[in-house]
Design a protein around this motif. Structure first.
Motif, PDB file in Angstrom:
ATOM      1  N   UNK A  17     -24.744  -2.221  -8.701  1.00 46.70           N
ATOM      2  CA  UNK A  17     -26.082  -2.834  -8.718  1.00 46.70           C
ATOM      3  C   UNK A  17     -26.728  -2.712 -10.097  1.00 46.70           C
ATOM      4  N   UNK A  18     -26.629  -1.534 -10.699  1.00 43.28           N
ATOM      5  CA  UNK A  18     -27.200  -1.330 -12.039  1.00 43.28           C
ATOM      6  C   UNK A  18     -26.521  -2.237 -13.061  1.00 43.28           C
ATOM      7  N   UNK A  19     -25.206  -2.406 -12.928  1.00 42.01           N
ATOM      8  CA  UNK A  19     -24.489  -3.286 -13.855  1.00 42.01           C
ATOM      9  C   UNK A  19     -24.960  -4.734 -13.691  1.00 42.01           C
ATOM     10  N   UNK A  20     -25.101  -5.176 -12.441  1.00 43.34           N
ATOM     11  CA  UNK A  20     -25.530  -6.550 -12.178  1.00 43.34           C
ATOM     12  C   UNK A  20     -26.924  -6.831 -12.748  1.00 43.34           C
ATOM     13  N   UNK A  25     -26.017  -1.006 -21.062  1.00 46.40           N
ATOM     14  CA  UNK A  25     -24.663  -1.388 -21.449  1.00 46.40           C
ATOM     15  C   UNK A  25     -23.674  -0.645 -20.558  1.00 46.40           C
ATOM     16  N   UNK A  26     -22.423  -1.104 -20.586  1.00 42.71           N
ATOM     17  CA  UNK A  26     -21.384  -0.445 -19.790  1.00 42.71           C
ATOM     18  C   UNK A  26     -21.234   1.013 -20.214  1.00 42.71           C
ATOM     19  N   UNK A  27     -21.271   1.275 -21.516  1.00 42.79           N
ATOM     20  CA  UNK A  27     -21.131   2.649 -22.003  1.00 42.79           C
ATOM     21  C   UNK A  27     -22.262   3.534 -21.478  1.00 42.79           C
ATOM     22  N   UNK A  28     -23.494   3.027 -21.495  1.00 43.93           N
ATOM     23  CA  UNK A  28     -24.637   3.802 -20.993  1.00 43.93           C
ATOM     24  C   UNK A  28     -24.512   4.065 -19.501  1.00 43.93           C
ATOM     25  N   UNK A  29     -24.108   3.035 -18.752  1.00 43.31           N
ATOM     26  CA  UNK A  29     -23.940   3.219 -17.305  1.00 43.31           C
ATOM     27  C   UNK A  29     -22.876   4.266 -16.996  1.00 43.31           C
ATOM     28  N   UNK A  30     -21.763   4.181 -17.707  1.00 45.18           N
ATOM     29  CA  UNK A  30     -20.673   5.126 -17.460  1.00 45.18           C
ATOM     30  C   UNK A  30     -21.083   6.556 -17.798  1.00 45.18           C
ATOM     31  N   UNK A  31     -21.830   6.726 -18.873  1.00 44.12           N
ATOM     32  CA  UNK A  31     -22.340   8.073 -19.187  1.00 44.12           C
ATOM     33  C   UNK A  31     -23.285   8.543 -18.091  1.00 44.12           C
ATOM     34  N   UNK A  33     -23.368   7.743 -14.932  1.00 48.41           N
ATOM     35  CA  UNK A  33     -22.645   8.054 -13.692  1.00 48.41           C
ATOM     36  C   UNK A  33     -21.477   9.015 -13.914  1.00 48.41           C
ATOM     37  N   UNK A  34     -21.311   9.464 -15.143  1.00 49.85           N
ATOM     38  CA  UNK A  34     -20.294  10.442 -15.518  1.00 49.85           C
ATOM     39  C   UNK A  34     -18.882   9.995 -15.142  1.00 49.85           C
ATOM     40  N   UNK A  35     -18.575   8.745 -15.514  1.00 57.55           N
ATOM     41  CA  UNK A  35     -17.236   8.213 -15.320  1.00 57.55           C
ATOM     42  C   UNK A  35     -16.778   7.614 -16.641  1.00 57.55           C
ATOM     43  N   UNK A  36     -15.478   7.419 -16.770  1.00 58.08           N
ATOM     44  CA  UNK A  36     -14.969   6.789 -17.993  1.00 58.08           C
ATOM     45  C   UNK A  36     -15.239   5.288 -17.931  1.00 58.08           C
ATOM     46  N   UNK A  37     -15.224   4.650 -19.089  1.00 58.80           N
ATOM     47  CA  UNK A  37     -15.420   3.200 -19.115  1.00 58.80           C
ATOM     48  C   UNK A  37     -14.287   2.500 -18.379  1.00 58.80           C
ATOM     49  N   UNK A  38     -13.080   3.028 -18.486  1.00 60.27           N
ATOM     50  CA  UNK A  38     -11.944   2.445 -17.772  1.00 60.27           C
ATOM     51  C   UNK A  38     -12.204   2.452 -16.262  1.00 60.27           C
TER      52      UNK A  38
END
Length: 81
Positions: A17-20, A25-31, A33-38
């Motif tokens: 939902x946050x991505x949509x 950015x993807x990098x900010x979202x991944x940080x 949610x504490x997941x890798x960009x992959x």
């Protein structure tokens, strides 16, 4: 005041939902949610292909065991029994 409890699937839905929304950015979202960009890209792709079902946990069990008898031999043996 009750604890704020959420399961993994809820977190994944929030990530999508946050991505949509495009707020980060993807990098900010991944940080956040504490997941890798992959992993983030994998989650989005599974959601795109399967919808909400793609956010569920998947089995990590091997489909075949390395020492398992080959299928062709198993089928021949089944015909003999």
């Amino acid at each position: 005041m009750p604890w704020n409890v959420s399961d993994v699937v809820d977190q994944r839905k929030r990530f999508v939902d946050d991505y949509k929304r495009g707020w980060r950015t993807m990098a900010e979202l991944c940080r956040r949610y504490q997941i890798s960009r992959e992993t983030g890209f994998q989650r989005l792709e599974r959601f795109r292909l399967e919808g909400a079902a793609g956010l569920q946990d998947r089995s990590r069990a091997l489909l075949r065991h390395p020492n398992q008898t080959p299928v062709a031999i198993e089928e021949r043996l089944d015909g003999q029994i």
